[in-house]
Design a protein around this motif. Structure first.
Motif, PDB file in Angstrom:
ATOM      1  N   ALA A   1      32.330  54.953  20.385  1.00 31.60           N
ATOM      2  CA  ALA A   1      32.516  54.546  19.233  1.00 31.60           C
ATOM      3  C   ALA A   1      33.880  54.060  18.836  1.00 31.60           C
ATOM      4  O   ALA A   1      34.084  53.066  18.208  1.00 31.60           O
ATOM      5  CB  ALA A   1      31.852  55.450  18.096  1.00 31.60           C
ATOM      6  N   LEU A   2      34.826  54.842  19.311  1.00 30.06           N
ATOM      7  CA  LEU A   2      36.252  54.688  18.937  1.00 30.06           C
ATOM      8  C   LEU A   2      36.646  53.582  19.742  1.00 30.06           C
ATOM      9  O   LEU A   2      37.593  52.478  19.259  1.00 30.06           O
ATOM     10  CB  LEU A   2      36.971  55.694  19.224  1.00 30.06           C
ATOM     11  CG  LEU A   2      36.819  56.980  18.437  1.00 30.06           C
ATOM     12  CD1 LEU A   2      37.774  58.056  18.613  1.00 30.06           C
ATOM     13  CD2 LEU A   2      37.388  56.599  16.694  1.00 30.06           C
ATOM     14  N   VAL A   3      36.250  53.387  20.970  1.00 30.24           N
ATOM     15  CA  VAL A   3      36.563  52.262  21.902  1.00 30.24           C
ATOM     16  C   VAL A   3      36.021  50.980  21.440  1.00 30.24           C
ATOM     17  O   VAL A   3      36.802  50.022  21.345  1.00 30.24           O
ATOM     18  CB  VAL A   3      36.251  52.445  23.312  1.00 30.24           C
ATOM     19  CG1 VAL A   3      36.232  51.142  24.414  1.00 30.24           C
ATOM     20  CG2 VAL A   3      36.977  53.554  23.934  1.00 30.24           C
ATOM     21  N   ASP A   4      34.584  51.072  20.975  1.00 30.28           N
ATOM     22  CA  ASP A   4      33.933  49.937  20.200  1.00 30.28           C
ATOM     23  C   ASP A   4      34.746  49.434  19.146  1.00 30.28           C
ATOM     24  O   ASP A   4      34.867  48.196  18.898  1.00 30.28           O
ATOM     25  CB  ASP A   4      32.587  50.184  20.212  1.00 30.28           C
ATOM     26  CG  ASP A   4      31.830  50.342  21.192  1.00 30.28           C
ATOM     27  OD1 ASP A   4      32.215  49.893  22.561  1.00 30.28           O
ATOM     28  OD2 ASP A   4      30.610  51.015  21.348  1.00 30.28           O
ATOM     29  N   ALA A   5      35.267  50.261  18.213  1.00 33.52           N
ATOM     30  CA  ALA A   5      36.035  50.017  17.384  1.00 33.52           C
ATOM     31  C   ALA A   5      37.403  49.634  17.361  1.00 33.52           C
ATOM     32  O   ALA A   5      38.361  49.238  16.477  1.00 33.52           O
ATOM     33  CB  ALA A   5      36.220  51.006  16.050  1.00 33.52           C
ATOM     34  N   GLY A   6      37.859  49.738  18.844  1.00 31.81           N
ATOM     35  CA  GLY A   6      39.269  49.189  19.069  1.00 31.81           C
ATOM     36  C   GLY A   6      40.037  50.210  18.835  1.00 31.81           C
ATOM     37  O   GLY A   6      41.618  50.038  19.036  1.00 31.81           O
ATOM     38  N   ARG A   7      39.739  51.356  18.520  1.00 38.76           N
ATOM     39  CA  ARG A   7      40.818  52.525  18.278  1.00 38.76           C
ATOM     40  C   ARG A   7      41.157  53.325  19.336  1.00 38.76           C
ATOM     41  O   ARG A   7      42.206  54.215  19.351  1.00 38.76           O
ATOM     42  CB  ARG A   7      40.330  53.442  16.922  1.00 38.76           C
ATOM     43  CG  ARG A   7      39.906  52.760  15.744  1.00 38.76           C
ATOM     44  CD  ARG A   7      39.012  53.607  14.787  1.00 38.76           C
ATOM     45  NE  ARG A   7      39.967  54.835  14.595  1.00 38.76           N
ATOM     46  CZ  ARG A   7      39.281  55.888  13.795  1.00 38.76           C
ATOM     47  NH1 ARG A   7      38.225  55.621  13.449  1.00 38.76           N
ATOM     48  NH2 ARG A   7      40.144  56.881  13.683  1.00 38.76           N
ATOM     49  N   GLU A   8      40.583  53.246  20.628  1.00 34.30           N
ATOM     50  CA  GLU A   8      40.815  53.753  21.601  1.00 34.30           C
ATOM     51  C   GLU A   8      40.828  53.027  22.936  1.00 34.30           C
ATOM     52  O   GLU A   8      40.149  52.038  22.659  1.00 34.30           O
ATOM     53  CB  GLU A   8      39.978  55.137  22.066  1.00 34.30           C
ATOM     54  CG  GLU A   8      40.005  56.379  21.140  1.00 34.30           C
ATOM     55  CD  GLU A   8      41.354  57.108  21.728  1.00 34.30           C
ATOM     56  OE1 GLU A   8      41.982  56.869  22.543  1.00 34.30           O
ATOM     57  OE2 GLU A   8      41.559  58.354  21.262  1.00 34.30           O
TER      58      GLU A   8
ATOM     59  N   ARG B   1      39.984  56.271  27.809  1.00 34.59           N
ATOM     60  CA  ARG B   1      39.433  57.591  27.163  1.00 34.59           C
ATOM     61  C   ARG B   1      37.884  57.514  27.359  1.00 34.59           C
ATOM     62  O   ARG B   1      37.232  58.541  27.315  1.00 34.59           O
ATOM     63  CB  ARG B   1      39.722  56.973  25.541  1.00 34.59           C
ATOM     64  CG  ARG B   1      41.210  57.180  25.383  1.00 34.59           C
ATOM     65  CD  ARG B   1      42.009  58.204  25.911  1.00 34.59           C
ATOM     66  NE  ARG B   1      43.493  58.305  25.548  1.00 34.59           N
ATOM     67  CZ  ARG B   1      44.172  58.994  25.934  1.00 34.59           C
ATOM     68  NH1 ARG B   1      44.092  59.982  27.017  1.00 34.59           N
ATOM     69  NH2 ARG B   1      45.527  58.921  25.431  1.00 34.59           N
ATOM     70  N   LEU B   2      37.063  56.117  27.266  1.00 33.13           N
ATOM     71  CA  LEU B   2      35.709  56.350  27.541  1.00 33.13           C
ATOM     72  C   LEU B   2      35.430  56.678  29.042  1.00 33.13           C
ATOM     73  O   LEU B   2      34.649  57.387  29.399  1.00 33.13           O
ATOM     74  CB  LEU B   2      35.289  54.768  27.129  1.00 33.13           C
ATOM     75  CG  LEU B   2      33.647  54.641  27.497  1.00 33.13           C
ATOM     76  CD1 LEU B   2      33.079  55.601  26.661  1.00 33.13           C
ATOM     77  CD2 LEU B   2      33.310  53.053  27.295  1.00 33.13           C
ATOM     78  N   VAL B   3      36.314  56.103  30.016  1.00 34.65           N
ATOM     79  CA  VAL B   3      35.992  56.715  31.295  1.00 34.65           C
ATOM     80  C   VAL B   3      36.219  58.126  31.618  1.00 34.65           C
ATOM     81  O   VAL B   3      35.467  58.806  32.057  1.00 34.65           O
ATOM     82  CB  VAL B   3      36.842  55.842  32.301  1.00 34.65           C
ATOM     83  CG1 VAL B   3      36.711  56.452  33.399  1.00 34.65           C
ATOM     84  CG2 VAL B   3      36.452  54.400  32.173  1.00 34.65           C
ATOM     85  N   THR B   4      37.388  58.572  30.647  1.00 34.97           N
ATOM     86  CA  THR B   4      37.566  59.982  30.924  1.00 34.97           C
ATOM     87  C   THR B   4      36.279  61.039  30.228  1.00 34.97           C
ATOM     88  O   THR B   4      36.131  62.028  30.627  1.00 34.97           O
ATOM     89  CB  THR B   4      38.857  60.422  29.985  1.00 34.97           C
ATOM     90  OG1 THR B   4      39.888  59.544  30.714  1.00 34.97           O
ATOM     91  CG2 THR B   4      39.438  61.830  30.182  1.00 34.97           C
TER      92      THR B   4
END
Length: 419
Positions: A167-174, A178-181
């Motif tokens: 959700a944070l990656v989709d929102a551009g905040r990460e 971070r998603l791969v981790t």
């Protein structure tokens, strides 16, 4: 590495077979109930009980007296005249009885009864040892089941963290890193959950085999890891009736009585016989007649005085004395060590519970900070691993406490946990 993979594959296969098994699969009962059931089904206890029956049978046989010997002899026939027929034959029917002298039978019976006492002591020790092993196996299975639950919870947390990261990656905040981790952490947690579940199946299978159950248990009632700790005693003096000491003492007594048996075997036995002889055509009237015959015989101990067996029995008695002394010293050392280990295990459980509470709070704060964007993902993952490790440490401490309490019970000759 290959052996670890093979172990994991076999355990997973067992888990699949049990999970797909029929409806007769039953969970293991509480430890106290399982221990009572196992006294009737465990092969190890049956073996020890058979040893007692064997000694009792030998003791019964030791009471038997020598059997009488019935003899029939014919002489003075089938030769040259006047013995070419049976007219001059003499036939003797006799009964001989060996008479044991020197107290052989009483010594033999006393030694056999001492062996019964030793077998009963070994049976009591086997019961105490079995109760100890069953308690340790039960605690290990309960801990393995709890570890599987912890691994499942860790997997659930990893999946939640993955959802938050996505959700944070989709929102551009990460960043995508971070998603791969998070995905890697979730995959690792999934593998750990599968391995923990396989270990739980293996632990249950071992418990089932020890209890003598035909079909392995699929779960257990639990409660042993949370059983209250036994109160600590001030002195470290071992009980006088410890099973190891009872066995060594009984075996020493039996070995000493066997020396007496061998010494009395050197005393010759007396054999008395009595019979009836038929005389054909002999006697004062020339007619057939009968007469009584009697005799006594005794071996002359010229070559065999049983010295070798006496020496061997004496050596075995000396060895039994040494084993008793070793058992006494070891029992004292084991008891004192077990007392220290039991007290240390209680302290370890208390400390691990405090660490687990702190790790749980640290993970909660890390999650709150991560969801608000104030804490990086790596700190959440580290906190999650620390919480899982802390809970596993608590489980290990509880298992160690069960083992320490069961050790004290085994040394004292009783079943653990008040049963």
């Amino acid at each position: 590495m290959l052996s670890r993979l093979s172990h994991l594959a076999l355990a997973c296969a067992a888990w699949g077979a049990i999970a797909a098994g029929p409806a007769w699969a039953q969970p293991a009962p509480a430890f106290a109930d399982l221990l009572r059931q196992a006294t009737q089904t465990a092969p190890r206890l049956k073996e020890a009980q058979a040893g007692v029956r064997e000694a009792q049978g030998l003791a019964l046989q030791a009471q038997a007296r020598p059997n009488p010997v019935v003899g029939l002899e014919a002489e003075n026939f089938g030769g040259k005249a006047p013995y070419n027929g049976t007219n001059q034959a003499e036939t003797t029917l006799s009964v001989a009885q060996a008479l044991e002298l020197g107290g052989k039978r009483s010594a033999r019976v006393s030694a056999a009864n001492a062996e019964v006492t030793a077998a009963e002591a070994r049976n009591r020790q086997a019961s105490a040892d079995f109760a100890y092993e069953l308690a340790v196996a039960y605690a290990a299975a309960e801990a393995a089941q709890a570890r599987a639950d912890l691994a499942a919870q860790a997997l659930k947390r990893s999946q939640d963290d993955l959802g938050v990261s996505r959700a944070l990656v989709d929102a551009g905040r990460e960043a995508n890193l971070r998603l791969v981790t998070a995905q890697a952490a979730e995959a690792s947690a999934r593998a750990d959950a599968e391995a923990a579940r396989a270990d739980a199946v293996e632990a249950l299978a071992r418990l089932s085999a020890l209890a003598g159950v035909a079909e392995p248990y699929t779960s257990l009632a639990g409660g042993l890891l949370s059983a209250p700790a036994s109160p600590s005693t001030a002195d470290g003096v071992p009980p006088a009736d410890m099973p190891a000491l009872q066995v060594a003492r009984a075996e020493r007594e039996a070995a000493g009585k066997q020396v007496t048996v061998e010494r009395r075997r050197a005393i010759p036995d007396l054999t008395a016989s009595v019979g009836v002889r038929r005389l054909n055509g002999q006697g004062l009237t020339g007619n057939d007649s009968t007469a009584l015959v009697a005799g006594v015989s005794v071996p002359f101990p010229l070559f065999d005085q049983n010295r070798g067996n006496v020496a061997a029995a004496s050596a075995r008695a000396n060895a039994a004395d040494a084993r008793f002394e070793e058992a006494r010293l070891r029992a004292e050392a084991d008891w004192r060590s077990a007392r220290v280990q039991a007290d240390a295990a209680v302290s370890r459980v208390s400390a691990s519970q405090q660490s687990e509470a702190a790790a749980d709070e640290a993970y909660r704060l890390a999650r709150v900070g991560y969801e608000s964007g104030k804490t990086p993902l790596v700190e959440v993952l580290n906190a999650q691993r620390a919480l899982t490790d802390a809970r596993r440490t608590t489980l290990d401490a509880r298992v160690a406490r069960v083992r320490a309490q069961a050790t004290l019970a085994r040394l004292a000759g009783r079943a653990p946990f008040g049963e």
